[in-house]
Design an enzyme around this catalytic site. Structure first.
Site, PDB file in Angstrom:
ATOM      1  N   ASN A   1      19.106 -46.460  -0.249  1.00 55.48           N
ATOM      2  CA  ASN A   1      19.126 -47.477   0.902  1.00 55.48           C
ATOM      3  C   ASN A   1      18.185 -48.466   0.679  1.00 55.48           C
ATOM      4  O   ASN A   1      18.472 -49.871   0.691  1.00 55.48           O
ATOM      5  CB  ASN A   1      19.553 -47.250   2.106  1.00 55.48           C
TER       6      ASN A   1
ATOM      7  N   ASP B   1      20.066 -40.093  11.153  1.00 56.06           N
ATOM      8  CA  ASP B   1      19.180 -38.915  11.771  1.00 56.06           C
ATOM      9  C   ASP B   1      20.159 -37.913  12.639  1.00 56.06           C
ATOM     10  O   ASP B   1      19.834 -36.807  12.527  1.00 56.06           O
ATOM     11  CB  ASP B   1      17.988 -39.448  12.292  1.00 56.06           C
TER      12      ASP B   1
ATOM     13  N   ASP C   1       0.850  -1.297   0.185  1.00 57.88           N
ATOM     14  CA  ASP C   1       0.154   0.106   0.013  1.00 57.88           C
ATOM     15  C   ASP C   1       1.029   1.251  -0.134  1.00 57.88           C
ATOM     16  O   ASP C   1       2.028   1.242   0.630  1.00 57.88           O
ATOM     17  CB  ASP C   1      -0.736   0.124   1.145  1.00 57.88           C
TER      18      ASP C   1
ATOM     19  N   ASP D   1      -6.253  -2.619   3.923  1.00 54.18           N
ATOM     20  CA  ASP D   1      -5.362  -3.472   3.594  1.00 54.18           C
ATOM     21  C   ASP D   1      -5.610  -4.975   3.931  1.00 54.18           C
ATOM     22  O   ASP D   1      -4.849  -5.923   3.614  1.00 54.18           O
ATOM     23  CB  ASP D   1      -4.008  -3.090   4.096  1.00 54.18           C
TER      24      ASP D   1
ATOM     25  N   ASN E   1      19.571 -45.948  11.069  1.00 57.80           N
ATOM     26  CA  ASN E   1      18.611 -44.781  10.828  1.00 57.80           C
ATOM     27  C   ASN E   1      18.713 -43.944  11.725  1.00 57.80           C
ATOM     28  O   ASN E   1      19.009 -42.713  11.726  1.00 57.80           O
ATOM     29  CB  ASN E   1      17.133 -45.339  10.820  1.00 57.80           C
TER      30      ASN E   1
END
Length: 920
Positions: free
Chosen positions: A734, A763, A404, A670, A759
């Site tokens: 994998n 991770d 605006d 707005d 895993n």
């Protein structure tokens, strides 16, 4: 007797809308043939008032219920008002509202308050904790992880179950806590509002809370009052209203009680709207709509609807569907291959389910939340409140920013830009005379007067004020009589057309010239030039008065001599041009969406470095369908004289063109656009409804923080994308290797406990990703979710990983003739090494030695996880996990395979993720 205001000169249909008109109109007309139409009707009302009122009440009560809205079921109903209520004549509106100039009775007001509710607009309510959790759980990726956790738990894989549930819980908790804290901070920013209004009740003016106002009330307005509801002007004494927050027009709007036929609220000279404020004069208003039925309330109600999905939500949803398709494809392939090979059905099913769980990017919610939360902390240090974490990503993905004009690009503060003579040259006498006029006037000083007084410090040089002709809307000028010694001068200041109509001469360099046609054309050209550049003019003229005259009147405002013009502007913010240039360098295109005049918008655009050759107005947009608007919206950067709904339509059209759109604004007008944009931005000084709709609130009015926010968003997305690429490609590679090995090997390639350990270590190695640095090219251009690119990267890099897994299989079986335990040990070490070390290649598009140095946290988590994996496999406690001690020649071979894989992965990366142009 408020029904006597029924306007008899209008059609019977109009009069029937009055409370008693439907019963008596024709009988009244027939009983007073000798009087004029209005008098007959009013006399009949008065004569029959006490005789027939019980009958009127019963008749109206039974019929009005049929005509009134369902919520209004009472003895007196108010007629339905059109959206453009200001077009109705005053007496018609009085009639429809069942009111008159004495206001409502207290009992009637209380009855209406019970029907219509309090005159209060609540900001959009925050969701409950359960709603926030439910909204996030419905995300396909989160839902898939929950299913994977359930399957893991039912199949006995408690380790995977605990990891997935813990990660999801942590991610959801961080996200919800951040949103809740931002909501509390935003709530603390509420500006104080007027809570009292002067209302006419039972013919007496009393002060009541604004929330107690109802339709039909009459309210007195004074300078500085907020307009408490929507209505029309009944009386105006130089009433000026600041409507910038509704229309975008920074200059005060002059309000009169004269009828208005315009359909545009911005041009309704007799209409007043809730949320605006009086900045000059005084008056009275008749309230037509209150609470949620006002324009302010309608905007707020629209914000209560669910916002469109964010760019991050759309991207994660598409990613979840992509992973789901890959999972189903690979799982069905393995299941069918095992069944064809006549493996046990239950064992094959459980193995396929384990593969599906292994393909899910378990840490993605945590990585995204932690990355976004770190971004929110960095934004907070720059005085930006992030109400919604995903808005940081959306800010980085943003390629179009709509703003605006008033209060965003400009100061929303009137300043004196120039003071020129009748030939357009700078003139100090013009400023001096205007300063005297503004100083000596006794009435309210408008923002234009304040700008004049702020621009000059010369004083009045022993001049004395003798008399004044106050401003009024018919003359549109103000005159003061000033004296110094024996010199008496009338100084007039006002609208150019009003002053020029009273002029007989034009002064240039102290000499007066007759005001002829040539001067008229020259002065018109000056006015047109300034108008095209978005300026507003006030003309200044004088007249020498007899020394004996000490008072003046309207009749003295003749034969004036024009001295020149004062030129006013709403200046751009000092940092606006630099901020826009900075955003443009980041690939963000700026569009201005304003309710102001086209010439003003074009001028502001030019002053901040935006192209101003093409502009579209609200009337143009109203003639376009949504599809037609979407076809043109890319090519136009300036939109003028548009209303709140048209701002929303423009944002929606840009979204349909696949743009990631941001909108920055601070006014009530707005709010719908803020709500519709991917990322809505407001400021601490904005209206409450704009702040409630925004995703980010700037605590400091500094536009340059947006460019820093864009860079922060792109840095955040780059780190999220690192995990997505590494997680999907590594998991896919994998699982593909394991699926193929399970078909050809007489034993399991890895034991379930070894798969869980693999895993878990992988991770842990990725926990440092949210802290990592990113390359410069990742913040130079908007970044978006590219599912084709992610799929290409996943398949290509996963295939390379599987290829080297296959090489490892062959080496283990054919060269070292490994039995099950040695095979599982060798492949575990090779798998964990290749998965973790490739992080340092994938984290950047550049060659590893040319990329930014990895963050210390990423180095620690990655190398730490790798060391832990090797130690667990080769150390004395390896037997607990089913490992054995491999020969040194095998370990040397695995090191060679890993090094070769990393070289191949670097080559594959250049194909999967092409380098940006002009980058090496």
């Amino acid at each position: 007797m408020r029904w006597i205001n029924c306007p008899a000169e209008h059609s019977p249909e109009q009069v029937v809308n009055c409370p008693i008109g439907s019963l008596l109109f024709w009988s009244f007309l027939a009983s007073h043939r000798g009087a004029d139409h209005r008098t007959r009707t009013r006399l009949s009302c008065i004569n029959l008032l006490f005789e027939a009122r019980p009958m009127f009440t019963r008749f109206h009560s039974s019929n009005a219920k049929k005509r009134a809205p369902a919520m209004i079921q009472d003895s007196h109903t108010i007629g339905t008002l059109p959206a453009e209520f200001w077009q109705l004549p005053e007496d018609i509106l009085f009639c429809k509202l069942d009111s008159d100039t004495n206001g409502l009775s207290q009992s009637e007001a209380e009855r209406r308050l019970a029907i219509f509710g309090a005159n209060r607009v609540e900001a959009s309510k925050s969701r409950s904790i359960l709603e926030k959790i439910g909204r996030r759980v419905l995300n396909p990726l989160v839902a898939m992880l929950l299913v994977a956790a359930a399957v893991s738990g039912l199949s006995g894989d408690l380790g995977s179950f605990v990891i997935i549930v813990a990660v999801l819980s942590l991610s959801l908790t961080l996200d919800i806590v951040q949103e809740h804290r931002a909501e509390l901070t935003a709530e603390a920013l509420r500006d104080s509002v007027a809570i009292q209004a002067d209302v006419v009740r039972d013919g007496v003016e009393i002060s009541l809370p604004v929330k107690a106002l109802v339709p039909g009330d009459i309210v007195r307005l004074r300078t500085g009052d907020l307009i408490p509801a929507d209505g029309i002007v009944l009386e105006s004494r130089e009433l000026q209203v600041n409507e910038a927050l509704m229309t975008g027009e920074p200059f005060p709007a002059l309000k009169t009680s004269a009828p208005c036929s315009s359909k545009s609220p911005a041009e309704a000279t007799n209409a007043l709207f809730a949320g605006t404020s009086t900045v000059g004069g005084s008056g009275k208003m008749l309230i037509a709509e209150t609470g949620s039925r006002t324009r302010f309330g309608a905007i707020t109600a629209a914000l209560a609807a669910n916002a469109p999905p964010t760019a991050l939500e759309l991207g994660v949803r598409r990613l979840g569907l992509l992973i789901l398709r890959l999972t189903l494809l690979l799982t069905l392939f393995v299941l069918m291959a095992h069944l064809v090979a006549q493996r046990p059905a239950m064992e094959s099913f459980l193995f396929a389910v384990a593969l599906a769980v292994g393909l899910t990017p378990e840490l993605l919610p945590m990585v995204m939340t932690v990355t976004l939360a770190r971004g929110a902390l960095r934004m907070a240090a720059r005085k930006v409140i992030v109400k919604r974490l995903s808005a940081i990503h959306d800010l980085g993905a943003m390629d179009t920013l709509c703003v605006d004009k008033t209060g965003t690009l400009t100061e929303a503060r009137i300043t004196l830009a120039a003071h020129v003579d009748s030939e357009g040259r700078d003139s100090d006498p013009v400023l001096s005379l205007a300063y005297m006029n503004s100083t000596f006037q006794a009435g309210f000083r408008s923002p234009l007067d304040e700008a004049i007084l702020a621009a000059s410090h010369d004083g009045v040089d022993n001049w004395v004020r003798l008399s004044e002709v106050p401003f009024d809307f018919e003359r549109r000028c103000l005159s003061v009589l000033a004296a110094r010694n024996c010199e008496h001068v009338l100084i007039s200041k006002g609208a150019p057309e009003s002053i020029l109509a009273r002029c007989a001469a034009v002064e240039i360099d102290g000499l007066a010239h007759p005001f002829d046609e040539a001067w008229q054309q020259k002065l018109t050209a000056i006015q047109d030039r300034y108008a095209r550049d978005g300026f507003r003019l006030l003309a200044v003229a004088t007249r020498l008065m007899p020394p004996a005259q000490e008072t003046v009147a309207v009749g003295d405002e003749v034969d004036l001599t024009l001295i020149g013009f004062c030129v006013f502007a709403d200046p751009p913010k000092q940092d606006a041009a630099d901020a826009i240039a900075s955003l443009a360098s980041l690939g963000v295109r700026i569009k201005i969406l304003s309710g102001d005049h086209a010439a003003v918008v074009a001028h502001v655009a030019g002053s901040v470095g935006l192209p101003s050759d093409r502009i579209m107005t609200g009337s143009d947009i109203s003639e376009l369908t949504d599809a037609a608007l979407a076809a043109q919206v890319d090519d136009i950067d300036l939109f003028a004289r548009i209303d709140p709904d048209q701002k929303r339509r423009i944002i929606t059209a840009l979204r349909h063109r696949n743009h990631v759109v941001g909108f920055m604004g601070d006014g009530v007008n707005d709010a719908p656009a803020i709500h519709t944009a991917h990322v809505g931005i407001s400021v601490t000084g904005a209206t409450e409804v704009a702040r409630a709709a925004a995703d980010m609130i700037l605590l400091a009015p500094d536009l340059s923080v947006l460019a820093a926010g864009v860079r922060e968003g792109r840095r955040t997305f780059a780190n999220i994308l690192k995990y997505v690429r590494m997680g999907t490609s590594s998991n896919f590679g994998n699982m593909l290797s394991m699926a193929l090995a399970s078909i050809v090997l007489p034993f399991l390639p890895l034991l379930p406990l070894q798969i869980l350990l693999n895993n878990l270590l992988y991770d842990l190695s990725e926990v440092g990703i949210p802290f990592d640095e990113v390359d410069q090219e990742d913040v130079e251009r908007p970044q978006a979710w590219d599912m084709r690119g992610i799929l290409r990267f996943t398949i290509l890099m996963g295939a390379v990983s599987s290829l080297f897994d296959a090489i490892t299989f062959v080496v283990l079986l054919k060269v070292f003739h490994a039995e099950a335990t040695l095979f599982q040990t060798g492949w575990f070490v090779e798998s964990i090494a290749t998965q973790i070390l490739v992080i340092f290649l994938i984290r950047s598009r550049r060659m590893p030695w040319r990329a930014n140095r990895p963050h210390a946290t990423l180095i620690a988590t990655s190398l730490g996880a790798l060391a832990a994996g090797v130690a667990l496999a080769l150390g004395p406690w390896g037997r607990l996990f089913g490992f054995t001690t491999p020969p040194m020649t095998l370990m040397a071979t695995i090191v060679a395979i890993t090094a070769t894989y990393l070289a191949a992965a670097e080559v594959a990366k250049r194909v999967a993720v092409p380098y940006p142009p002009n980058r090496t």
